[in-house]
Design a protein around this motif. Sequence first.
Motif, PDB file in Angstrom:
ATOM      1  N   THR A  75       0.824  -1.218   0.000  1.00 12.74           N
ATOM      2  CA  THR A  75       0.000   0.000   0.000  1.00 12.74           C
ATOM      3  C   THR A  75       0.853   1.260   0.000  1.00 12.74           C
ATOM      4  O   THR A  75       0.505   2.265  -0.615  1.00 12.74           O
ATOM      5  CB  THR A  75      -0.903   0.002   1.259  1.00 12.74           C
ATOM      6  OG1 THR A  75      -1.680  -1.198   1.248  1.00 12.74           O
ATOM      7  CG2 THR A  75      -1.824   1.210   1.288  1.00 12.74           C
ATOM      8  N   TYR A  76       1.975   1.185   0.722  1.00 13.65           N
ATOM      9  CA  TYR A  76       2.822   2.372   0.850  1.00 13.65           C
ATOM     10  C   TYR A  76       4.040   2.341  -0.085  1.00 13.65           C
ATOM     11  O   TYR A  76       4.996   3.063   0.135  1.00 13.65           O
ATOM     12  CB  TYR A  76       3.281   2.526   2.311  1.00 13.65           C
ATOM     13  CG  TYR A  76       2.158   2.926   3.241  1.00 13.65           C
ATOM     14  CD1 TYR A  76       1.794   4.276   3.370  1.00 13.65           C
ATOM     15  CD2 TYR A  76       1.451   1.985   3.982  1.00 13.65           C
ATOM     16  CE1 TYR A  76       0.769   4.659   4.212  1.00 13.65           C
ATOM     17  CE2 TYR A  76       0.418   2.363   4.830  1.00 13.65           C
ATOM     18  CZ  TYR A  76       0.088   3.706   4.937  1.00 13.65           C
ATOM     19  OH  TYR A  76      -0.930   4.080   5.766  1.00 13.65           O
ATOM     20  N   ALA A  77       3.987   1.503  -1.117  1.00 17.18           N
ATOM     21  CA  ALA A  77       5.167   1.330  -1.971  1.00 17.18           C
ATOM     22  C   ALA A  77       5.306   2.396  -3.051  1.00 17.18           C
ATOM     23  O   ALA A  77       6.404   2.639  -3.544  1.00 17.18           O
ATOM     24  CB  ALA A  77       5.143  -0.047  -2.619  1.00 17.18           C
ATOM     25  N   THR A  78       4.208   3.049  -3.416  1.00 16.68           N
ATOM     26  CA  THR A  78       4.260   3.972  -4.558  1.00 16.68           C
ATOM     27  C   THR A  78       3.460   5.244  -4.283  1.00 16.68           C
ATOM     28  O   THR A  78       2.668   5.299  -3.351  1.00 16.68           O
ATOM     29  CB  THR A  78       3.640   3.340  -5.826  1.00 16.68           C
ATOM     30  OG1 THR A  78       2.257   3.074  -5.559  1.00 16.68           O
ATOM     31  CG2 THR A  78       4.334   2.048  -6.203  1.00 16.68           C
ATOM     32  N   ASP A  79       3.688   6.224  -5.122  1.00 18.31           N
ATOM     33  CA  ASP A  79       2.748   7.344  -5.172  1.00 18.31           C
ATOM     34  C   ASP A  79       1.874   7.162  -6.411  1.00 18.31           C
ATOM     35  O   ASP A  79       1.698   6.031  -6.878  1.00 18.31           O
ATOM     36  CB  ASP A  79       3.477   8.696  -5.084  1.00 18.31           C
ATOM     37  CG  ASP A  79       4.456   8.934  -6.230  1.00 18.31           C
ATOM     38  OD1 ASP A  79       4.346   8.261  -7.271  1.00 18.31           O
ATOM     39  OD2 ASP A  79       5.325   9.813  -6.073  1.00 18.31           O
ATOM     40  N   GLN A  80       1.350   8.235  -6.976  1.00 13.42           N
ATOM     41  CA  GLN A  80       0.381   8.117  -8.079  1.00 13.42           C
ATOM     42  C   GLN A  80       1.035   8.096  -9.465  1.00 13.42           C
ATOM     43  O   GLN A  80       0.334   8.042 -10.467  1.00 13.42           O
ATOM     44  CB  GLN A  80      -0.615   9.282  -8.020  1.00 13.42           C
ATOM     45  CG  GLN A  80      -1.466   9.310  -6.759  1.00 13.42           C
ATOM     46  CD  GLN A  80      -2.373   8.100  -6.658  1.00 13.42           C
ATOM     47  OE1 GLN A  80      -3.039   7.728  -7.622  1.00 13.42           O
ATOM     48  NE2 GLN A  80      -2.375   7.454  -5.501  1.00 13.42           N
ATOM     49  N   ALA A  81       2.371   8.153  -9.514  1.00  8.68           N
ATOM     50  CA  ALA A  81       3.034   8.196 -10.822  1.00  8.68           C
ATOM     51  C   ALA A  81       3.066   6.821 -11.476  1.00  8.68           C
ATOM     52  O   ALA A  81       3.192   5.803 -10.793  1.00  8.68           O
ATOM     53  CB  ALA A  81       4.464   8.709 -10.660  1.00  8.68           C
ATOM     54  N   GLY A  82       2.976   6.798 -12.791  1.00  7.27           N
ATOM     55  CA  GLY A  82       3.215   5.563 -13.525  1.00  7.27           C
ATOM     56  C   GLY A  82       4.685   5.471 -13.920  1.00  7.27           C
ATOM     57  O   GLY A  82       5.461   6.401 -13.694  1.00  7.27           O
ATOM     58  N   ALA A  90       0.716  11.694   1.890  1.00 10.62           N
ATOM     59  CA  ALA A  90      -0.469  10.940   1.479  1.00 10.62           C
ATOM     60  C   ALA A  90      -0.227  10.126   0.212  1.00 10.62           C
ATOM     61  O   ALA A  90      -1.110   9.385  -0.223  1.00 10.62           O
ATOM     62  CB  ALA A  90      -1.627  11.904   1.267  1.00 10.62           C
ATOM     63  N   GLY A  91       0.943  10.263  -0.389  1.00  7.16           N
ATOM     64  CA  GLY A  91       1.229   9.474  -1.589  1.00  7.16           C
ATOM     65  C   GLY A  91       0.492   9.948  -2.827  1.00  7.16           C
ATOM     66  O   GLY A  91       0.250   9.167  -3.742  1.00  7.16           O
ATOM     67  N   THR A  92       0.160  11.247  -2.875  1.00 13.94           N
ATOM     68  CA  THR A  92      -0.521  11.777  -4.066  1.00 13.94           C
ATOM     69  C   THR A  92       0.462  12.320  -5.101  1.00 13.94           C
ATOM     70  O   THR A  92       0.036  12.882  -6.106  1.00 13.94           O
ATOM     71  CB  THR A  92      -1.492  12.910  -3.679  1.00 13.94           C
ATOM     72  OG1 THR A  92      -0.743  13.951  -3.037  1.00 13.94           O
ATOM     73  CG2 THR A  92      -2.571  12.397  -2.737  1.00 13.94           C
ATOM     74  N   GLY A  93       1.740  12.158  -4.829  1.00 17.81           N
ATOM     75  CA  GLY A  93       2.777  12.655  -5.748  1.00 17.81           C
ATOM     76  C   GLY A  93       2.637  12.059  -7.135  1.00 17.81           C
ATOM     77  O   GLY A  93       2.081  10.980  -7.311  1.00 17.81           O
ATOM     78  N   LEU A  94       3.160  12.767  -8.130  1.00 21.08           N
ATOM     79  CA  LEU A  94       2.949  12.372  -9.516  1.00 21.08           C
ATOM     80  C   LEU A  94       4.253  12.121 -10.262  1.00 21.08           C
ATOM     81  O   LEU A  94       4.282  12.084 -11.489  1.00 21.08           O
ATOM     82  CB  LEU A  94       2.130  13.461 -10.238  1.00 21.08           C
ATOM     83  CG  LEU A  94       0.684  13.573  -9.731  1.00 21.08           C
ATOM     84  CD1 LEU A  94       0.065  14.910 -10.104  1.00 21.08           C
ATOM     85  CD2 LEU A  94      -0.169  12.425 -10.289  1.00 21.08           C
ATOM     86  N   SER A  95       5.346  11.933  -9.520  1.00 19.69           N
ATOM     87  CA  SER A  95       6.618  11.684 -10.204  1.00 19.69           C
ATOM     88  C   SER A  95       7.433  10.570  -9.552  1.00 19.69           C
ATOM     89  O   SER A  95       8.621  10.440  -9.813  1.00 19.69           O
ATOM     90  CB  SER A  95       7.433  12.980 -10.269  1.00 19.69           C
ATOM     91  OG  SER A  95       7.646  13.473  -8.970  1.00 19.69           O
ATOM     92  N   GLY A  96       6.813   9.785  -8.694  1.00 17.47           N
ATOM     93  CA  GLY A  96       7.524   8.645  -8.104  1.00 17.47           C
ATOM     94  C   GLY A  96       8.452   9.025  -6.967  1.00 17.47           C
ATOM     95  O   GLY A  96       9.248   8.192  -6.512  1.00 17.47           O
ATOM     96  N   GLY A  97       8.351  10.250  -6.493  1.00 11.53           N
ATOM     97  CA  GLY A  97       9.246  10.712  -5.436  1.00 11.53           C
ATOM     98  C   GLY A  97       9.072   9.974  -4.121  1.00 11.53           C
ATOM     99  O   GLY A  97       9.979   9.960  -3.291  1.00 11.53           O
ATOM    100  N   ALA A  98       7.918   9.350  -3.928  1.00 11.46           N
ATOM    101  CA  ALA A  98       7.671   8.628  -2.677  1.00 11.46           C
ATOM    102  C   ALA A  98       7.742   7.116  -2.850  1.00 11.46           C
ATOM    103  O   ALA A  98       7.390   6.361  -1.949  1.00 11.46           O
ATOM    104  CB  ALA A  98       6.302   9.030  -2.099  1.00 11.46           C
ATOM    105  N   ASN A  99       8.235   6.653  -3.995  1.00  6.31           N
ATOM    106  CA  ASN A  99       8.308   5.204  -4.198  1.00  6.31           C
ATOM    107  C   ASN A  99       9.365   4.549  -3.294  1.00  6.31           C
ATOM    108  O   ASN A  99      10.447   5.083  -3.116  1.00  6.31           O
ATOM    109  CB  ASN A  99       8.636   4.898  -5.663  1.00  6.31           C
ATOM    110  CG  ASN A  99       7.387   4.982  -6.538  1.00  6.31           C
ATOM    111  OD1 ASN A  99       6.391   5.594  -6.160  1.00  6.31           O
ATOM    112  ND2 ASN A  99       7.454   4.360  -7.709  1.00  6.31           N
ATOM    113  N   ALA A 100       8.981   3.394  -2.761  1.00  5.55           N
ATOM    114  CA  ALA A 100       9.891   2.643  -1.892  1.00  5.55           C
ATOM    115  C   ALA A 100      11.099   2.149  -2.676  1.00  5.55           C
ATOM    116  O   ALA A 100      11.029   1.960  -3.891  1.00  5.55           O
ATOM    117  CB  ALA A 100       9.152   1.457  -1.279  1.00  5.55           C
ATOM    118  N   VAL A 101      12.225   1.984  -1.959  1.00  2.00           N
ATOM    119  CA  VAL A 101      13.373   1.287  -2.557  1.00  2.00           C
ATOM    120  C   VAL A 101      13.609   0.011  -1.741  1.00  2.00           C
ATOM    121  O   VAL A 101      13.195  -0.081  -0.581  1.00  2.00           O
ATOM    122  CB  VAL A 101      14.643   2.175  -2.587  1.00  2.00           C
ATOM    123  CG1 VAL A 101      14.388   3.439  -3.400  1.00  2.00           C
ATOM    124  CG2 VAL A 101      15.099   2.537  -1.187  1.00  2.00           C
TER     125      VAL A 101
END
Lengths: 453, 453
Positions: free
Chosen positions: B26-33, B71-82
């Motif tokens: 659930t917390y692995a990504t934001d909204q970016a593809g 909240a993970g609404t980012g649109l460029s993958g800045g919050a994606n887990a590593v």
Amino acid sequence: MSSVVEQLEAALPRSEVSTDADVAQTYATDQAGFCRAGRAAAVVRARSVDSVQAVMRIASATGTPVVPRGAGTGLSGGANAVDGCIVLCLEKMDRILELDPSTRLARVEPGVLNGSLDRAARAHGLMYAPDPASRNISTIGGNVATNAGGACCLKYGVTRDHIARLVAVLADGSLIRTGADTVKNVAGLDLTSLLVGSEGTLAVVVEVGARLMPARPACGTMVAQFADLASAGRAIVELAGPRNLSKLEIMDRTTVRAVEAIANMDLDTSAAALLLAQVDTVDAPAIMAATEATCEALGATFVATTLDEREGELFMRARAMALPALEKQGHCLLDDVAVTIPRVPDLLELCAAVAERHQVTVGTFGHAGDGNLHPTLVYDAREPGQEAAALAAFDDIVAGTLKLGGSVTGEHGVGMLKRPHLARMLGERELGLMRGIKGVFDPGGILNPGKAY
Amino acid sequence: MSSVVEQLEAALPRSEVSTDADVAQTYATDQAGFCRAGRAAAVVRARSVDSVQAVMRIASATGTPVVPRGAGTGLSGGANAVDGCIVLCLEKMDRILELDPSTRLARVEPGVLNGSLDRAARAHGLMYAPDPASRNISTIGGNVATNAGGACCLKYGVTRDHIARLVAVLADGSLIRTGADTVKNVAGLDLTSLLVGSEGTLAVVVEVGARLMPARPACGTMVAQFADLASAGRAIVELAGPRNLSKLEIMDRTTVRAVEAIANMDLDTSAAALLLAQVDTVDAPAIMAATEATCEALGATFVATTLDEREGELFMRARAMALPALEKQGHCLLDDVAVTIPRVPDLLELCAAVAERHQVTVGTFGHAGDGNLHPTLVYDAREPGQEAAALAAFDDIVAGTLKLGGSVTGEHGVGMLKRPHLARMLGERELGLMRGIKGVFDPGGILNPGKAY
């Protein structure tokens, strides 16, 4: 190995390098008192980016300190020479390279005077908003170095808010470009905001991309007098917030008397304080009426309003004379402190109490509407004890400002004058980060050493 | 030596640490593809500054990457887990700690939603200006991380312009305080502006000091339709400058049709573009009349104006639906590019030409008045070649924006999505400075590695 001076003379146009002692003396200080100035090895009056790069390469290779400066109107010793340094003067790089009304952007060299840029903008119906009192004699480069403020900041913000891009030379002579022309840009860390206010410690700015905005004439101006500081303070709190004023300035009795003494403007020298307010929007008549009513309700002993722009400028003239007028009264030590608006009455009271306690004259004036005041200590340096009393009062005002939750410098910068106070405002960790950042830009520590943080 | 997870479980309240695979997902990504997400070792939903400091101390001691997120609404993958990281989620730190109408300052925890702060401010006649479309679901902390923009930026600026102070936790767990409550402050380098937009790479923001301003209702709203993009572009150039509009938005035909398909709003789906303009000053009637006249003179096929606030909100509803409506049409790849105002017509033309060249659908909408557009590629991922065409079109739009002198990201941030493009916009020296600054804040490189610069 040739000397630094020989290397400079070999690398730069002959007219740009001077080792003359009188020239070095002329460029040794800014306008601040109480700040030591060293003896420069050379003064370079650069006329090109190439020259600035050459200076930095030589300085870097030889470990020579470089003190960049504009017109030297600074008030905290930020441009004072250090022993053996190269004073790198940018005032001859004074061309407006481009002024584009369609993008409202200007590209200027750092030595352009603030007022020159503003006048060039006004020819297109635009303005350069930041308006330090020195604007007709201070340079954009110097304004960028100190993040200069002014009277219109309560409405339009400070220098940083009007800088889109910078071109700067690093300590090693390499050139960087920061920022973007666009209104929005989040491409990486904001190096532009970092360089603005860095007081020449990170890089030498060689080109400024400034944002212009539509010029707005002052549509209404009010002057109000108060019999006591507390009432004036309450009026400031009431007016600074919701009224959308473009300026809200204060002068206390000491300042008013000093101005009246040189200008004969029929100011009421019995008033404790005089407020000056200006508005630049179409609803000026309504705002001015409400502003006048507020001042009267809070006990103003006299209020006058004009909707005429030229008459408004006459009203504001008294304020422009504050510092020169106080300087006629004796030696001046000008302070620059800032608090939040609700704390302005406390700061006014603090300044009066400090004057009383140390038995020194304090003329307080400044940008009441954004909480940035300039309590100015006036003394006779020849009288024993007066200078010491002025310095003690200065320290007390800064310490009191910190107790009010304020800042040790609103718009003049830290320079040398406020270094001891900065360490009282910031923690070791924050200062350490600033010094670490400096290390990234200037690993040899040659750029304006001993200044700011 | 116990594992990172064991150390977290020992140091933090039980409820704050999760190693559940579903939670991690659930917390692995934001909204970016198109952005890879790794597998976190643990998710920490911190409820206190103490917890954040404990996480950073453990991460620092063990060299574990930390990915902070709101909240993970980012649109460029800045919050994606590593892989192997700690996802440090701040959304549970959601208290408004203080809201002082007299100073117009709010102190909030990073998990407070933008819209919640704005509503709290409005109860006092104030507002929090920055208005990303996500404001009701995105957090202030995330907004600070990306220097979020919105529709009102042409008049009120971006998030950075409304942040007075920050409290943040460094990589080693120590706490720093930046900025000041005062309007003016030049006490050292501007660490606040540096942290805003740093995308979680420098520090974890745990408290935000936000500036509020007097709330201003929309006093006038205009909708105008144009038969061709070029006319709409000319109208934008005319309107964006001197009119003091609070919003100026555009939707192209593809976007209008998508909205009409889900909302049935009687929009003219034959129009090439629709402009929406709003003003929030008392001279709204005069401004709206002039705005309407400009649009008509430039060939608008339909113009409607209202001075009623509620009706104005109805006009603006179509724009709010742009992205959700396009997402109903297929897979979306949302771009975020910015140019100066005179280049907006060129950018509109560029987007249309790219759509034509790659035979992909591009719905272009966005903040025309500040030059920040969101060309959105709509495609069917199951159709062979469509995804590749969309990606190629995306690259072409960014490359074309750079040729127009623009920025590769106006308000969404670099994250992972725009890293290749950032390197085309900035030089090696500028990128090197950014990485050097990161090294000062985060010597171990554990904070959000692989993101931004």
